[in-house]
Design a protein around this motif. Structure first.
Motif, short mmCIF file in Angstrom:
data_model
loop_
_atom_site.label_atom_id
_atom_site.label_comp_id
_atom_site.label_asym_id
_atom_site.label_seq_id
_atom_site.Cartn_x
_atom_site.Cartn_y
_atom_site.Cartn_z
N GLU A 23 -6.50 -15.57 14.11
CA GLU A 23 -6.63 -13.85 14.48
C GLU A 23 -5.50 -13.45 15.56
O GLU A 23 -4.94 -12.62 15.68
CB GLU A 23 -7.91 -13.68 15.03
N LEU B 207 -3.98 -0.35 3.02
CA LEU B 207 -4.84 -0.12 3.81
C LEU B 207 -4.66 -1.27 4.97
O LEU B 207 -4.30 -2.36 4.85
CB LEU B 207 -6.47 -0.21 3.56
N GLY C 65 -5.80 5.47 7.29
CA GLY C 65 -5.79 3.86 7.73
C GLY C 65 -4.81 3.31 6.77
O GLY C 65 -4.83 2.11 6.45
N THR D 120 -4.51 -7.14 7.17
CA THR D 120 -5.07 -7.83 8.01
C THR D 120 -5.73 -8.95 7.58
O THR D 120 -5.66 -10.13 7.81
CB THR D 120 -5.81 -6.93 9.18
N HIS D 121 -6.69 -8.57 6.76
CA HIS D 121 -7.43 -9.35 5.86
C HIS D 121 -6.77 -10.39 5.14
O HIS D 121 -7.13 -11.76 5.21
CB HIS D 121 -8.63 -8.77 4.92
N ALA E 224 -6.40 -2.56 7.09
CA ALA E 224 -7.65 -3.60 7.18
C ALA E 224 -7.35 -4.52 6.04
O ALA E 224 -7.58 -5.76 6.37
CB ALA E 224 -8.83 -2.90 7.04
N GLU E 225 -7.05 -4.03 4.93
CA GLU E 225 -6.61 -4.90 3.87
C GLU E 225 -5.47 -6.00 4.09
O GLU E 225 -5.47 -7.13 3.87
CB GLU E 225 -6.37 -4.19 2.64
N GLU F 147 -2.83 -10.77 15.25
CA GLU F 147 -2.47 -9.70 16.41
C GLU F 147 -1.12 -9.69 16.70
O GLU F 147 -0.73 -8.40 16.87
CB GLU F 147 -3.33 -9.87 17.54
N GLU G 157 -1.21 3.03 11.49
CA GLU G 157 -1.75 3.59 10.57
C GLU G 157 -1.93 4.89 10.22
O GLU G 157 -1.80 5.83 11.47
CB GLU G 157 -3.31 3.16 10.47
#
Length: 155
Positions: A119, A102, A137, A107-108, A104-105, A123, A133
């Protein structure tokens, strides 16, 4: 003094001279990590700080004689991540075992683990290195890491 080969010393002198802005045989300790990375080492920020690197320009300077033993020690350091190590870490997030995770994972992970990125840094990394994605995602992490390592080596 150091156990560097004459060729390593020559390379170190050249890399050092690039960051020697005024030709006085000193560099700003802020540039220690840049010089070490230019010599194909991959020190962590903690390693750089341990060896006298600073977070701000103008706090401290370093001579070539001070730099050579640091380069010798960092060159021997085996605690440096390589592409394969990073792939193994991201496989932990590959729930479908198909080379994706994912977005999001990812990025986390960049924000929260290891030497955390800001951050703004995340980016930039995502913009420059990450494929878009898919509809669910997911992103392929192999090409991402390859691009990231290539950009890091180029800098």
């Amino acid at each position: 003094m150091t156990d560097l080969s004459p060729k390593d010393v020559e390379k170190a002198e050249f890399a050092f001279s690039i960051y020697d802005a005024d030709g006085t045989n000193v560099i700003d300790a802020f540039d220690l990590g840049n010089v070490l990375r230019a010599l194909n080492t991959n020190p962590t920020n903690a390693t750089i700080e341990k060896h006298g690197g600073t977070k701000k320009r103008g706090e401290k300077t370093m001579t070539l004689e001070e730099f050579l033993p640091i380069f010798s020690e960092v060159k021997k350091d085996k605690d440096q991540g390589v592409y394969e190590d990073f792939i193994e870490c991201l496989k932990l997030y590959d729930k479908q075992e198909n080379g994706t995770m994912l977005g999001a994972e990812l990025t986390h992970t960049l924000l929260a683990l290891g030497e955390k990125l800001t951050e703004e840094e995340v980016e930039i990394v995502v913009r420059d290195c990450l494929d878009p994605e898919d509809e669910d995602g997911f992103v392929p992490y192999g090409p991402f890491l390859k691009r990231l390592c290539e950009k890091a080596a180029a800098e």
